[in-house]
Design a protein around this motif. Structure first.
Motif, short mmCIF file in Angstrom:
data_model
loop_
_atom_site.label_atom_id
_atom_site.label_comp_id
_atom_site.label_asym_id
_atom_site.label_seq_id
_atom_site.Cartn_x
_atom_site.Cartn_y
_atom_site.Cartn_z
N PHE A 219 -6.37 -6.01 -3.85
CA PHE A 219 -6.82 -4.65 -4.13
C PHE A 219 -8.14 -4.66 -4.88
CE2 PHE A 219 -6.94 -0.73 -6.59
CZ PHE A 219 -6.72 0.19 -5.58
N HIS B 222 -6.42 9.05 -3.33
CA HIS B 222 -5.07 9.62 -3.51
C HIS B 222 -4.64 9.48 -4.97
CE1 HIS B 222 -1.10 10.92 -2.24
NE2 HIS B 222 -0.59 9.95 -2.98
N GLY B 223 -4.87 8.30 -5.55
CA GLY B 223 -4.50 8.06 -6.94
C GLY B 223 -5.25 8.96 -7.90
N SER C 162 -8.86 4.99 0.25
CA SER C 162 -7.80 5.97 0.42
C SER C 162 -6.84 5.95 -0.77
CB SER C 162 -7.04 5.69 1.72
OG SER C 162 -5.97 6.57 1.84
N ILE C 163 -6.46 4.75 -1.21
CA ILE C 163 -5.55 4.63 -2.35
C ILE C 163 -6.22 5.18 -3.60
CG2 ILE C 163 -4.39 2.99 -3.88
CD1 ILE C 163 -3.89 1.24 -1.40
N VAL D 164 -7.11 -3.98 2.23
CA VAL D 164 -6.35 -2.82 1.77
C VAL D 164 -7.23 -1.60 1.92
CG1 VAL D 164 -4.87 -4.10 0.16
CG2 VAL D 164 -7.05 -3.21 -0.62
N ASP D 165 -6.61 -0.48 2.14
CA ASP D 165 -7.37 0.75 2.27
C ASP D 165 -7.67 1.27 0.86
OD1 ASP D 165 -8.56 3.09 2.98
OD2 ASP D 165 -6.90 3.83 4.20
N ARG D 166 -8.53 0.56 0.18
CA ARG D 166 -8.82 0.81 -1.22
C ARG D 166 -9.32 2.24 -1.46
NH1 ARG D 166 -12.02 -2.77 -5.61
NH2 ARG D 166 -12.12 -1.12 -7.12
N CYS E 75 2.50 1.83 -3.43
CA CYS E 75 1.58 2.47 -4.39
C CYS E 75 1.55 3.98 -4.18
CB CYS E 75 0.16 1.91 -4.25
SG CYS E 75 -0.09 0.31 -5.00
N THR E 76 1.47 4.38 -2.94
CA THR E 76 1.43 5.80 -2.62
C THR E 76 2.73 6.50 -3.04
OG1 THR E 76 -0.09 5.40 -0.80
CG2 THR E 76 1.12 7.46 -0.74
N ASN F 51 0.84 -1.20 0.00
CA ASN F 51 0.00 0.00 0.00
C ASN F 51 0.87 1.25 0.00
OD1 ASN F 51 -2.59 -1.14 0.00
ND2 ASN F 51 -2.59 -1.36 2.21
N GLN F 52 1.90 1.23 0.83
CA GLN F 52 2.81 2.37 0.92
C GLN F 52 3.57 2.55 -0.39
OE1 GLN F 52 5.10 1.39 4.37
NE2 GLN F 52 3.42 1.84 5.77
#
Length: 188
Positions: free
Chosen positions: A114, A130-131, A126-127, A122-124, A76-77, A73-74
């Motif tokens: 995901f 952000h994405g 939030s990702i 996963v914090d879908r 991806c960010t 997750n990190q």
């Protein structure tokens, strides 16, 4: 409700901490190689621990997936942030496509988690949020620079990212090249 596990407690004995880390390393490897259908017993076997030890640390497969993929997750960010920070928006978009495609081709387990298998793992949201912000910002800048097709949308990026799912690394690299060519603005 998102399952969240904290880092190992300072009160955890060193052997228990070592077992936990071996379990997580084995889970990451197996999920990356074979997806999330890997049995928990196989994770325990690869980690060199008994099933009871595995279940004591991770009572459910979702708990194991959540902890195993916190690092992904990190990642991806970080990929999104690097692309958005690039002063050349076209180069940023190209690197985003190349890195995300490579990441998804290399780690099938995360892609499955995901997209569907464990939506709470996963914090879908939030990702995705952000994405969406990062890709939208890159797209606005690249369109203004005349390098990105004027009809490009964030959904276009998501479509090609989903289409990349399940490809082997060499196929994924080629698909990234084709996507980049397809997104490039036509010469005036």
């Amino acid at each position: 409700m998102t399952v969240t596990l904290t880092q190992s407690s300072p009160a955890l004995r060193s052997d228990a901490r070592d077992n936990r880390e071996r379990i997580l390393a084995a889970a990451r490897e197996l999920f990356a190689e074979d997806g999330l259908d890997v049995p928990m017993r196989e994770v325990a076997r690869r980690a060199g621990v008994g099933p009871a030890t595995l279940y004591r640390r991770f009572p459910t497969k979702e708990a194991l997936v959540t902890e195993a993929f916190a690092e992904q997750n990190q990642l991806c960010t970080r990929i999104l942030d690097r692309a958005a920070a690039d002063p050349d928006p076209w180069r940023g978009l190209c690197s985003l496509i190349e890195e995300m495609f490579a990441f998804h081709a290399r780690d099938r387990g995360f892609t499955a988690a995901f997209h569907a298998a464990y939506p709470q793992a996963v914090d879908r949201e939030s990702i995705l949020e952000h994405g969406h912000r990062a890709i939208s910002g890159i797209a606005v800048r690249a369109k203004a620079a005349g390098t990105l097709r004027p009809d490009f949308t964030v959904d276009d990026f998501l479509v090609v990212l989903r289409a990349n799912s399940g490809l082997r690394p060499a196929e994924s690299r080629r698909f990234a090249e084709l996507a980049i060519r397809g997104f490039r603005a036509a010469p005036a």
